[in-house]
Enzyme design. Structure first.
Site, PDB file in Angstrom:
ATOM      1  N   LYS A  70       0.841  -1.199   0.000  1.00 26.00           N
ATOM      2  CA  LYS A  70       0.000   0.000   0.000  1.00 26.00           C
ATOM      3  C   LYS A  70       0.877   1.250   0.000  1.00 26.00           C
ATOM      4  O   LYS A  70       1.901   1.308   0.700  1.00 26.00           O
ATOM      5  CB  LYS A  70      -0.892  -0.032   1.242  1.00 26.00           C
ATOM      6  CG  LYS A  70      -1.962   1.031   1.335  1.00 26.00           C
ATOM      7  CD  LYS A  70      -2.828   0.805   2.580  1.00 26.00           C
ATOM      8  CE  LYS A  70      -3.970   1.789   2.689  1.00 26.00           C
ATOM      9  NZ  LYS A  70      -4.822   1.520   3.883  1.00 26.00           N
ATOM     10  N   SER A 145      -9.800   1.446   2.722  1.00 28.06           N
ATOM     11  CA  SER A 145      -8.905   2.258   1.936  1.00 28.06           C
ATOM     12  C   SER A 145      -7.840   1.473   1.184  1.00 28.06           C
ATOM     13  O   SER A 145      -7.231   2.002   0.251  1.00 28.06           O
ATOM     14  CB  SER A 145      -8.212   3.302   2.821  1.00 28.06           C
ATOM     15  OG  SER A 145      -7.393   2.673   3.781  1.00 28.06           O
ATOM     16  N   SER A 169     -10.062  -1.061   6.865  1.00 29.86           N
ATOM     17  CA  SER A 169      -9.463  -0.827   5.552  1.00 29.86           C
ATOM     18  C   SER A 169      -8.725  -1.990   4.913  1.00 29.86           C
ATOM     19  O   SER A 169      -8.336  -1.889   3.752  1.00 29.86           O
ATOM     20  CB  SER A 169      -8.507   0.361   5.614  1.00 29.86           C
ATOM     21  OG  SER A 169      -9.234   1.543   5.449  1.00 29.86           O
TER      22      SER A 169
HETATM   23  N1  GLN Z   1     -13.367   3.577   6.264  1.00 31.52           N
HETATM   24  C1  GLN Z   1     -12.751   3.945   7.510  1.00 31.52           C
HETATM   25  C2  GLN Z   1     -12.350   5.399   7.478  1.00 31.52           C
HETATM   26  O1  GLN Z   1     -12.607   6.010   6.511  1.00 31.52           O
HETATM   27  C3  GLN Z   1     -11.634   3.047   7.827  1.00 31.52           C
HETATM   28  C4  GLN Z   1     -10.376   3.422   7.156  1.00 31.52           C
HETATM   29  C5  GLN Z   1      -9.221   2.594   7.573  1.00 31.52           C
HETATM   30  O2  GLN Z   1      -9.362   1.531   8.175  1.00 31.52           O
HETATM   31  N2  GLN Z   1      -8.053   3.113   7.287  1.00 31.52           N
HETATM   32  O3  GLN Z   1     -11.813   5.930   8.399  1.00 31.52           O
END
Ligand code: GLN
Length: 477
Positions: A70, A145, A169
């Protein structure tokens, strides 16, 4: 030949390299070519060749099987932008500990994957480098994400990948793309060199084609790191799973996270129920349980995570990294112009929310209350694990949605995390495995256990995975 290679799991490919039946350069090149012609916008950068630094693949535990990383993991000399224009072209002088460990274990860097900016989002549409797409249907999002990592593994553009999970994410994009995604116990993997979103929640973990690959990759990521004071020594060796039954497993089904209040789609619920039936056939004892505070997890998360983010993102000021927009003679104008130009809409929203939640008059009412809720959720889970070994929920309330469908409505977007956020707040491990299709799109099944129950989780997920017999090959087409 390339097509045949891509059918192998990472563990299978690595075993062939170690048996000297497969040339690791050929393996790398096969994936490099696929990644370089990526039509899903899953990659933000692709390597030309394996870095010279690694060990001899045939003697290394990961067998030279390349890994996609990532974007937010710092990788020495390679763009590491956390999906943000404010870090465009930033090439750090060092690599994150987990990346270094994987390189040393014989998994060379294949490329960097697309993500929501600073990991804020559930669709990868918040990327500063354009959205990634879902290989099952390119009009749909891969989740987020870590959407680039999930899409790359599902499409066979990478044998395996790593991502980060703050509130879901890793697990949610894994579910939406039909791959395995694992969020470890908080502290199991070092956060050193991960560009921080919410430090009390962020964890690195694998996205893979199956549970064995997840255990294999995770086993080389774990461990205490003096450069991250919240990292811990993993209490036992990470084992590759072999279980063929679930006898002796007591599985709790939290009513609050499986019902329609969370908006769980009927097709998702059906696939989830079918997997529970399989779990029962495999010998698991299944019973409902209660997590009374879980419905408040989202509200607590969306105060705590933005609060931490507002502090963590203060460092992007145009002075040390990436973008700078000049402010004539005035430093403050330079800061604000840089941040106005470099951050996307969602990141700005989070910074404002977090700054507000931490402001002196409101600190106790918002941040303080959210922390109390976080403790309650951890206590609920603790109580449940006195009676159950693991709990199970759908990973995401729905399958992959169309690009743009939720982008204009942040609250809808945040609901993606309904089933994944409680585990994040409690710091416990959770895995998502594909459990079938609903209307031709993958559905994720989530299992979670107490802190450091990784080995048990992998065993249960492995037995269930075999019983489900999911076929991910259509996405690799
Ligand atoms: N969708 C969640 C957020 O927007 C989780 C994101 C994540 O786990 N980095 O914060």
């Amino acid at each position: 030949m390339t097509a045949a290679l891509v059918q192998l799991t990472a563990a299978q490919a690595g075993a062939r390299v170690r048996a000297r039946e497969l040339d690791p350069r050929e393996l790398f090149e096969a994936y490099r070519q696929r990644a370089a012609t990526d039509e899903l916008n899953a990659f933000t950068w692709v390597a030309e060749a394996p870095a010279a630094a690694g060990p001899s693949p045939a003697d290394a535990p990961l067998g030279g099987v390349p890994v996609a990383v990532k974007d937010l993991f710092c990788t020495e000399g390679v763009p590491s932008q956390a999906g943000s224009r404010i870090l465009e072209g930033y090439r750090p002088p060092y690599s994150a500990t987990v990346v270094e460990r994987l390189t040393r274990a014989g998994a060379p860097l294949l490329g960097k994957t697309n993500q929501d900016e600073f990991a804020m989002g559930s669709s990868t549409e918040n990327s500063g480098f354009g959205p990634a797409r879902n290989p099952w249907d390119r009009a749909r999002v891969p989740g987020g994400s870590s959407g680039g990592s999930a899409a790359a593994v599902a499409a066979g553009l990478a044998p395996w990948a790593i991502g980060t999970d703050t509130g879901g994410s890793i697990r949610q994009p894994a579910a939406l793309c039909g791959v395995v995604g694992f969020k470890p116990t908080y502290g199991a993997c070092s956060r050193y060199g991960m560009i921080a979103f919410a430090s009390s929640l962020d964890q690195a973990g694998p996205l893979t084609r199956d549970v064995t690959d997840a255990a294999l990759l995770f086993g080389q990521m774990v461990g205490r790191d003096p450069r991250d004071s919240t990292s811990l020594k993993f209490p036992e060796p990470v084992r590759l799973p072999h279980a063929d039954s679930l006898r002796g497993f007591r599985l709790g089904i939290p009513e609050e996270l499986t019902g329609t209040e969370g908006g769980v789609e009927p097709g998702v619920r059906d696939a989830f129920d079918r997997s529970l039936e399989l779990a029962e056939k495999l010998g698991a004892a299944i019973e409902p349980c209660r997590l009374p505070h879980a419905p408040h997890a989202l509200s607590a998360y969306y105060l705590i995570a933005p609060a931490e983010a507002s502090a963590n993102l203060a460092r992007f000021d145009g002075v040390r990294y990436g973008l700078r927009v000049d402010g004539e003679a005035d430093l403050l104008t330079m800061y604000s112009r840089t941040r106005a130009a470099g951050f996307g809409l969602e990141v700005k929203r989070r910074i404002m929310l977090g700054t507000y939640a931490l402001s002196s008059g409101y600190y106790e009412a918002y941040y303080g209350t959210a922390q109390k809720v976080r403790t309650r959720i951890a206590q609920d889970l603790h109580a449940v694990f006195e009676r159950f070994d693991l709990i199970a929920t759908p990973t995401s309330p729905w399958t992959a949605f169309e690009l743009g469908a939720k982008l204009g409505d942040p609250l809808q977007m945040y609901l993606n995390d309904f089933c994944t956020v409680p585990m994040s707040l409690a710091g416990i491990p959770a895995i998502s495995i594909p459990c079938g299709l609903s209307d031709g799109l993958p559905v994720g099944f989530q299992l979670a256990g107490p802190a450091f129950s990784e080995n048990r989780l992998f065993e249960a997920a492995f037995a269930l995975e075999r019983a489900i017999g999911y076929d991910g090959s259509p996405a690799r087409g």
